[in-house]
Design a protein around this motif. Structure first.
Motif, mmCIF file in Angstrom:
data_model
loop_
_atom_site.group_PDB
_atom_site.id
_atom_site.type_symbol
_atom_site.label_atom_id
_atom_site.label_comp_id
_atom_site.label_asym_id
_atom_site.label_seq_id
_atom_site.Cartn_x
_atom_site.Cartn_y
_atom_site.Cartn_z
ATOM 1 N N LEU A 43 1.411 -0.696 0.002
ATOM 2 C CA LEU A 43 -0.025 -0.456 0.167
ATOM 3 C C LEU A 43 0.597 1.005 -0.644
ATOM 4 N N VAL A 44 0.307 2.152 -0.972
ATOM 5 C CA VAL A 44 1.542 3.888 -0.980
ATOM 6 C C VAL A 44 0.676 4.356 -0.313
ATOM 7 N N ALA A 45 0.724 4.828 0.662
ATOM 8 C CA ALA A 45 -0.241 6.111 1.314
ATOM 9 C C ALA A 45 -1.432 5.755 1.201
ATOM 10 N N PRO A 46 -2.110 5.009 1.641
ATOM 11 C CA PRO A 46 -3.177 4.717 1.874
ATOM 12 C C PRO A 46 -4.349 5.423 3.439
ATOM 13 N N PRO A 47 -5.513 5.610 2.285
ATOM 14 C CA PRO A 47 -6.336 6.410 3.512
ATOM 15 C C PRO A 47 -7.019 5.962 4.552
ATOM 16 N N TYR A 48 -6.003 5.660 5.506
ATOM 17 C CA TYR A 48 -6.526 5.441 6.785
ATOM 18 C C TYR A 48 -6.992 6.362 8.288
ATOM 19 N N ARG A 53 -15.351 5.951 18.445
ATOM 20 C CA ARG A 53 -16.629 5.569 18.586
ATOM 21 C C ARG A 53 -17.871 7.097 18.922
ATOM 22 N N GLY A 54 -18.704 6.290 18.016
ATOM 23 C CA GLY A 54 -20.159 7.668 18.100
ATOM 24 C C GLY A 54 -19.473 8.288 17.417
ATOM 25 N N GLU A 55 -18.835 8.939 15.986
ATOM 26 C CA GLU A 55 -18.841 9.252 15.006
ATOM 27 C C GLU A 55 -18.860 8.942 14.002
ATOM 28 N N VAL A 56 -20.335 8.846 12.859
ATOM 29 C CA VAL A 56 -20.553 8.362 11.258
ATOM 30 C C VAL A 56 -19.039 7.464 10.151
ATOM 31 N N GLY A 57 -18.837 7.072 10.361
ATOM 32 C CA GLY A 57 -17.768 6.588 9.489
ATOM 33 C C GLY A 57 -17.572 7.925 7.940
ATOM 34 N N GLY A 140 -18.678 5.156 0.366
ATOM 35 C CA GLY A 140 -19.030 3.260 0.550
ATOM 36 C C GLY A 140 -17.891 2.656 0.797
ATOM 37 N N SER A 141 -16.813 3.212 1.485
ATOM 38 C CA SER A 141 -15.719 2.086 2.141
ATOM 39 C C SER A 141 -15.466 2.944 4.085
ATOM 40 N N ALA A 142 -16.076 3.933 3.982
ATOM 41 C CA ALA A 142 -15.905 4.422 5.149
ATOM 42 C C ALA A 142 -16.314 3.682 6.248
ATOM 43 N N GLY A 143 -16.622 2.927 6.706
ATOM 44 C CA GLY A 143 -17.599 1.764 8.119
ATOM 45 C C GLY A 143 -16.880 0.646 7.362
ATOM 46 N N LYS A 144 -16.091 0.375 5.949
ATOM 47 C CA LYS A 144 -15.827 -0.964 6.267
ATOM 48 C C LYS A 144 -14.126 -1.779 6.453
ATOM 49 N N ILE A 145 -13.677 -0.030 6.017
ATOM 50 C CA ILE A 145 -11.732 -0.267 6.336
ATOM 51 C C ILE A 145 -11.244 -0.912 7.461
ATOM 52 N N ASP A 146 -11.970 -1.244 8.677
ATOM 53 C CA ASP A 146 -11.386 -1.530 9.318
ATOM 54 C C ASP A 146 -11.377 -3.131 9.971
ATOM 55 N N LYS A 147 -12.451 -2.824 9.209
ATOM 56 C CA LYS A 147 -12.758 -5.019 9.099
ATOM 57 C C LYS A 147 -11.707 -5.416 7.818
ATOM 58 N N CYS A 148 -11.412 -5.218 7.209
ATOM 59 C CA CYS A 148 -10.909 -5.313 6.125
ATOM 60 C C CYS A 148 -9.404 -5.127 6.757
#
Length: 219
Positions: A43-48, A53-57, A140-148
């Motif tokens: 990964l090069v410069a990943p946007p993570y 907690r409590g924020e909308v992803g 579309g992916s803000a709430g899914k990156i942690d799981k990945c």
């Protein structure tokens, strides 16, 4: 498209993944879908950005990646694309509809000595794709990156390497360290004097050699 046009079409059984910026999100999704096939993940410069907690992803990541500011230019472009939909779509239509004109102008301007792959790649998109590339991947992916990341950590055994430019003004180095916090075995290499674009564009040979070293370890 990667799955349909490359993996399934050619029956690819194992592969290495290299991704830059927003492509890192797609890379993680692809790795999670084909865990046994991935030999290495770079990964090069990943946007993570870990979402508190409590924020909308989606909203949190949008505010972090594209705050409403006009400088530097790359941040201004991200801000317009994410927050001013109709304006950014209009710009995309104008650029992409007349892509042959812009490509010719860039080639003439550089006296044909520099092939502007970066500009060609952008202008050849449709106007919808050029806008959605930034906006919808984040939304579309803000709430899914942690799981990945957790799946890569717990279920994949491939090498994970991360590169980041120390002078990156769009995505800070902390993004890569946050990925390492999720995947402890990941190796982070911070390159001095490089930003979000020049981490790749002005060090092609170095990056190619580094990738070959990674791939050779996993033959």
């Amino acid at each position: 498209m990667i799955e349909r046009s490359v993996i399934k079409r050619h029956g690819v059984k194992s592969f290495h993944i290299v991704a830059h910026s927003l492509g890192s999100i797609l890379a993680l999704a692809l790795a999670v879908k084909y865990p046994a096939a991935v030999r290495s993940l770079t990964l090069v410069a990943p946007p993570y950005f870990p979402v508190p907690r409590g924020e909308v992803g989606t909203q949190y990541v949008l505010r972090t990646v594209a705050p409403r500011r006009v400088w530097p230019p790359i941040a201004f472009g991200a801000s317009v694309a994410c927050w001013y939909e109709h304006l950014s779509r209009t710009v995309s239509i104008v650029l992409c509809k007349h892509h042959r004109l812009w490509e010719l102008a860039f080639r003439v301007f550089t006296l044909y000595r520099v092939r502007t792959y970066l500009m060609d790649g952008f202008f050849c998109h449709t106007h919808i794709a050029s806008w959605h590339t930034l906006h919808n991947i984040i939304c579309g992916s803000a709430g899914k990156i942690d799981k990945c990341l957790e799946i890569v950590r717990d279920q994949l055994t491939c090498d994970v390497t991360i590169y980041h430019g120390r002078d990156d003004e769009l995505l800070p180095v902390q993004c890569s360290y946050a990925v390492k916090a999720k995947i402890p075995r990941a190796r982070v290499k911070v390159v001095d004097g490089k930003d979000h674009v020049t981490i790749v564009v002005r060090r092609q040979k170095e990056l190619a050699m580094e990738l070959e070293e990674i791939w050779n370890r996993k033959r």
